[in-house]
Design a protein around this motif. Structure first.
Motif, PDB file in Angstrom:
ATOM      1  N   PRO A  35       5.148  -7.153 -14.780  1.00  0.00           N
ATOM      2  CA  PRO A  35       4.546  -8.496 -14.730  1.00  0.00           C
ATOM      3  C   PRO A  35       5.310  -9.512 -13.899  1.00  0.00           C
ATOM      4  O   PRO A  35       4.738 -10.523 -13.492  1.00  0.00           O
ATOM      5  CB  PRO A  35       4.493  -8.913 -16.202  1.00  0.00           C
ATOM      6  CG  PRO A  35       5.536  -8.083 -16.875  1.00  0.00           C
ATOM      7  CD  PRO A  35       5.561  -6.774 -16.137  1.00  0.00           C
ATOM      8  N   PHE A  49      -0.198  -6.493 -10.574  1.00  0.00           N
ATOM      9  CA  PHE A  49      -0.785  -5.284 -11.163  1.00  0.00           C
ATOM     10  C   PHE A  49      -1.775  -4.611 -10.208  1.00  0.00           C
ATOM     11  O   PHE A  49      -2.758  -4.006 -10.639  1.00  0.00           O
ATOM     12  CB  PHE A  49      -1.484  -5.591 -12.489  1.00  0.00           C
ATOM     13  CG  PHE A  49      -0.627  -6.325 -13.483  1.00  0.00           C
ATOM     14  CD1 PHE A  49       0.628  -5.827 -13.828  1.00  0.00           C
ATOM     15  CD2 PHE A  49      -1.058  -7.510 -14.048  1.00  0.00           C
ATOM     16  CE1 PHE A  49       1.427  -6.502 -14.741  1.00  0.00           C
ATOM     17  CE2 PHE A  49      -0.262  -8.187 -14.965  1.00  0.00           C
ATOM     18  CZ  PHE A  49       0.978  -7.693 -15.306  1.00  0.00           C
ATOM     19  N   THR A  97       0.268  -3.509 -23.627  1.00  0.00           N
ATOM     20  CA  THR A  97      -0.206  -4.882 -23.496  1.00  0.00           C
ATOM     21  C   THR A  97      -1.714  -4.941 -23.690  1.00  0.00           C
ATOM     22  O   THR A  97      -2.404  -3.916 -23.680  1.00  0.00           O
ATOM     23  CB  THR A  97       0.165  -5.453 -22.105  1.00  0.00           C
ATOM     24  OG1 THR A  97      -0.191  -6.828 -22.036  1.00  0.00           O
ATOM     25  CG2 THR A  97      -0.553  -4.698 -20.999  1.00  0.00           C
ATOM     26  N   LEU A  99      -4.921  -7.012 -21.805  1.00  0.00           N
ATOM     27  CA  LEU A  99      -5.161  -7.676 -20.529  1.00  0.00           C
ATOM     28  C   LEU A  99      -6.528  -8.333 -20.561  1.00  0.00           C
ATOM     29  O   LEU A  99      -7.520  -7.722 -20.988  1.00  0.00           O
ATOM     30  CB  LEU A  99      -5.083  -6.653 -19.401  1.00  0.00           C
ATOM     31  CG  LEU A  99      -4.743  -7.166 -17.995  1.00  0.00           C
ATOM     32  CD1 LEU A  99      -3.346  -7.781 -17.973  1.00  0.00           C
ATOM     33  CD2 LEU A  99      -4.828  -6.032 -16.981  1.00  0.00           C
ATOM     34  N   SER A 149      -4.720 -12.763 -17.837  1.00  0.00           N
ATOM     35  CA  SER A 149      -3.828 -13.052 -18.957  1.00  0.00           C
ATOM     36  C   SER A 149      -3.259 -11.737 -19.469  1.00  0.00           C
ATOM     37  O   SER A 149      -4.012 -10.799 -19.762  1.00  0.00           O
ATOM     38  CB  SER A 149      -4.574 -13.766 -20.092  1.00  0.00           C
ATOM     39  OG  SER A 149      -4.887 -15.091 -19.750  1.00  0.00           O
ATOM     40  N   TYR A 150      -1.951 -11.678 -19.574  1.00  0.00           N
ATOM     41  CA  TYR A 150      -1.208 -10.478 -19.984  1.00  0.00           C
ATOM     42  C   TYR A 150      -0.575 -10.804 -21.327  1.00  0.00           C
ATOM     43  O   TYR A 150       0.226 -11.736 -21.448  1.00  0.00           O
ATOM     44  CB  TYR A 150      -0.176 -10.193 -18.899  1.00  0.00           C
ATOM     45  CG  TYR A 150       0.813  -9.079 -19.132  1.00  0.00           C
ATOM     46  CD1 TYR A 150       0.618  -7.824 -18.558  1.00  0.00           C
ATOM     47  CD2 TYR A 150       1.980  -9.290 -19.854  1.00  0.00           C
ATOM     48  CE1 TYR A 150       1.562  -6.808 -18.718  1.00  0.00           C
ATOM     49  CE2 TYR A 150       2.927  -8.282 -20.021  1.00  0.00           C
ATOM     50  CZ  TYR A 150       2.707  -7.040 -19.450  1.00  0.00           C
ATOM     51  OH  TYR A 150       3.632  -6.039 -19.594  1.00  0.00           O
ATOM     52  N   PRO A 152       1.658  -9.263 -24.034  1.00  0.00           N
ATOM     53  CA  PRO A 152       2.517  -8.112 -24.334  1.00  0.00           C
ATOM     54  C   PRO A 152       2.664  -7.875 -25.832  1.00  0.00           C
ATOM     55  O   PRO A 152       2.565  -8.811 -26.636  1.00  0.00           O
ATOM     56  CB  PRO A 152       3.852  -8.499 -23.702  1.00  0.00           C
ATOM     57  CG  PRO A 152       3.861  -9.998 -23.757  1.00  0.00           C
ATOM     58  CD  PRO A 152       2.433 -10.421 -23.562  1.00  0.00           C
ATOM     59  N   THR A 199       1.922 -15.124 -24.116  1.00  0.00           N
ATOM     60  CA  THR A 199       0.929 -14.860 -23.079  1.00  0.00           C
ATOM     61  C   THR A 199       1.508 -15.190 -21.720  1.00  0.00           C
ATOM     62  O   THR A 199       2.109 -16.256 -21.530  1.00  0.00           O
ATOM     63  CB  THR A 199      -0.345 -15.701 -23.300  1.00  0.00           C
ATOM     64  OG1 THR A 199      -0.888 -15.425 -24.595  1.00  0.00           O
ATOM     65  CG2 THR A 199      -1.398 -15.390 -22.246  1.00  0.00           C
TER      66      THR A 199
END
Length: 226
Positions: A35, A49, A97, A99, A149-150, A152, A199
């Motif tokens: 990321p 990504f 994660t 996504l 938006s990632y 984790p 986030t």
């Protein structure tokens, strides 16, 4: 008994050593799966990504993740609309994660999707979640990913953020305790929160002022996950 154990080890160690030699070390994650590896492109866009924001269509992200997303058109109480695709429980590099992709769609496209929606579900936030028709599901897969938006599984802290994303972020502390770390040059906004999950949000750097304004007006980067 000890003699048998020593004989077993003498036979096993060369075997496993040969196995490691043939298979090689565990594969390292691709640079574009991490990321903090954001590539800023000419024209104010960025890539993360393997997705070039505002250019890569959703179906390419679907193929990369080998997972079909949950699609929804969200209408807020003030009439704002956002078309989102949710990928649950994916692995990027070594990290688990969730996504969430926000798609680019003009007003005419959104109007048509609202008119053809097949279900209307109220959300706790007061927004409505519209389910897309089969026709519009196919259309959504062709639309470019505008923002990501990632979310984790692992928790982040300030030290991790500063080490990985840069030591001079703009900081934004909200009244409810949410802490944002903002990196306009790369289009990254990071939300750390004591409640819920952290986030990481990615947007084209040229649109970062718009994202900051949305945050300051009360939009949270946290999304209720399906």
């Amino acid at each position: 008994m000890l003699r048998k154990i020593l004989i077993f080890l003498a036979l096993a160690i060369p075997f496993f050593g040969l196995s490691m030699l043939l298979t090689g070390p565990p594969p390292q994650p691709s640079e574009d799966e991490l990321p903090w590896n954001v590539e800023v492109l000419d024209g104010g866009n960025s890539s993360v990504f393997g997705v070039t924001l505002e250019h890569t269509p959703l179906n390419e992200l679907r193929d990369r993740l080998r997972l079909f997303p949950s699609l929804g058109l969200f209408v807020s109480p003030n009439g704002d609309r956002r078309l989102e695709a949710y990928f649950g429980s994916v692995k990027l590099g070594p990290f688990e994660t969730n996504l969430l992709a926000r798609l680019m769609a003009d007003e005419d496209t959104l109007d048509a999707m609202v008119a053809r929606s097949v279900n209307d579900k109220p959300m706790p936030s007061g927004a409505r979640r519209l389910e897309l028709s089969e026709q519009d599901t196919r259309r959504a897969l062709e639309l470019p990913v505008a923002e990501l938006s990632y979310v984790p599984r692992a928790r982040y802290d300030e030290q991790t953020v500063l080490e990985r994303f840069g030591r001079e972020p703009q900081k934004l502390l909200m009244d409810d305790g949410r802490q944002y770390y903002l990196y306009p040059d790369t289009g990254v906004a990071i939300l750390l929160t004591a409640r819920g999950r952290d986030t990481l949000h990615f947007i084209s750097p040229r649109n970062f002022d718009d994202l900051r304004a949305r945050i300051e007006e009360g939009e949270s980067l946290q999304r209720p996950l399906p």
